[in-house]
Design an enzyme around this catalytic site. Structure first.
Site, short mmCIF file in Angstrom:
data_model
loop_
_atom_site.label_atom_id
_atom_site.label_comp_id
_atom_site.label_asym_id
_atom_site.label_seq_id
_atom_site.Cartn_x
_atom_site.Cartn_y
_atom_site.Cartn_z
N HIS A 178 0.89 -1.55 -0.48
CA HIS A 178 0.19 -0.11 0.20
C HIS A 178 1.09 1.19 0.24
CE1 HIS A 178 -3.31 3.21 0.92
NE2 HIS A 178 -2.86 3.16 2.39
N ASN A 179 0.13 2.74 -0.94
CA ASN A 179 1.36 3.19 -1.34
C ASN A 179 3.07 2.56 -1.28
OD1 ASN A 179 -0.55 5.25 -0.70
ND2 ASN A 179 -0.60 6.02 1.34
N GLU A 208 0.99 -0.52 -5.71
CA GLU A 208 0.16 0.93 -5.67
C GLU A 208 0.89 2.18 -6.11
OE1 GLU A 208 -3.28 3.17 -3.39
OE2 GLU A 208 -1.68 2.75 -2.68
N ASP A 210 -0.90 6.21 -7.02
CA ASP A 210 -1.49 7.24 -6.90
C ASP A 210 -1.26 7.69 -7.77
OD1 ASP A 210 -2.53 6.28 -4.98
OD2 ASP A 210 -1.93 6.86 -3.40
N HIS A 223 1.10 11.12 -2.65
CA HIS A 223 -0.03 10.99 -1.98
C HIS A 223 -0.31 12.12 -2.19
CE1 HIS A 223 -1.37 8.58 1.96
NE2 HIS A 223 -2.31 8.55 1.43
N GLU A 257 -4.70 4.25 -8.62
CA GLU A 257 -5.31 5.28 -7.98
C GLU A 257 -5.90 6.27 -8.84
OE1 GLU A 257 -5.81 8.22 -4.27
OE2 GLU A 257 -6.09 6.17 -3.80
#
Length: 275
Positions: A178-179, A208, A210, A223, A257
């Site tokens: 995650h991230n 991930e 983003d 982020h 994302e």
């Protein structure tokens, strides 16, 4: 990093007792809060937390938008307070030998002798005074739970049985990140392309991305709405391409994302094709 583990803190507090400090002469949380030192200590201020581009900073010069910025910062600060584990409590809380033994029996399903339990405490508790009394602080308890010898699987380095690798994807637990791009703090940490290579080379199969619009027309990864630094989407895809199948032949899942405009989504598609 343990301050982010509210799950470990909650589990620790279910087992811990409040006691006299093992490290100094303070009594407990209540006495610390009412001490003169605490009363005279100036309140800590949390700096600005939400990320802004140069255009955002220009817009926040108006009073209305500045008020909006303050609200965003307050929400971010409240999130830190509500979702973190807090500071170390080795001075006020601990898990005793008897309680830890019971935890091993009822939660971990491990029957250990008193000497074996003492050995675990000696190995994982960083406070020498607590070690001497065979007790665990939050940090010691967390070290035990996160130790490699306490993994749920017998060996995470075992090669999978090829005959069992033809089931539907939903039948498997997937090593996920995650991230992936963050090196540390989720609100103000550094982003790094290298982390994608690192996690893939250690066996991760889901990373991930983003994705946000870049000022020059090239998509970026960071982020969003925080102070984290930005890295190029293209560099991340190139790093994934280099490292994806070095240590494992199994599929890579890209959890995207997507916050990009249609124009920069087209740029992302082109990068996937050429890289």
């Amino acid at each position: 990093s343990l301050r982010a583990r509210k799950d470990l803190r909650d589990l620790f507090e279910q087992q811990a007792i409040t006691c006299r400090s093992m490290s100094d002469s303070s009594l407990n949380d209540g006495s610390i809060k009412s001490s003169p030192e605490h009363l005279t200590r100036p309140p800590q201020r949390i700096g600005l937390l939400t990320r802004n581009s140069s255009l955002d900073l220009f817009e926040y010069k108006s009073s209305a938008n500045l008020q909006k910025k303050k609200i965003f910062d307050a929400i971010a600060a409240a999130s830190i307070v509500a979702n973190c584990a807090g500071v170390d409590t080795s001075k006020s809380q601990m898990i005793t030998l008897a309680t830890f033994t019971k935890f091993l029996e009822t939660r971990q399903m491990e029957l250990r002798s008193e000497e074996e339990v003492r050995s675990l405490i000696q190995r994982h508790e960083p406070d020498p005074l607590l070690r001497a009394q065979s007790c665990l602080s939050f940090e010691g308890f967390s070290r035990y739970l996160m130790d490699k010898d306490n993994y749920a699987f017998t060996s995470e380095r075992m090669s999978p049985d090829e005959s069992e690798m033809d089931h539907p994807l939903s039948h498997y637990y997937i090593a996920s990140s995650h991230n992936t791009y963050l090196t540390g703090h989720q609100l103000k940490g550094e982003s790094s392309v290298e982390l994608y290579s690192q996690v893939l080379l250690t066996g991760c199969r889901c990373v991930e991305l983003d994705c946000w619009d870049g000022d020059d027309g090239s998509p970026l990864i960071y982020h969003g709405l925080t102070f984290t630094t930005k890295i190029p989407f293209r560099s991340v895809v190139e790093a994934i391409n280099r490292s994806a199948f070095v240590t494992s032949p199994y599929p890579i899942i890209l959890s995207i994302e997507n916050h990009c405009s249609v124009q920069q989504q087209a740029r992302m598609a082109h990068i996937f094709q050429v890289c």
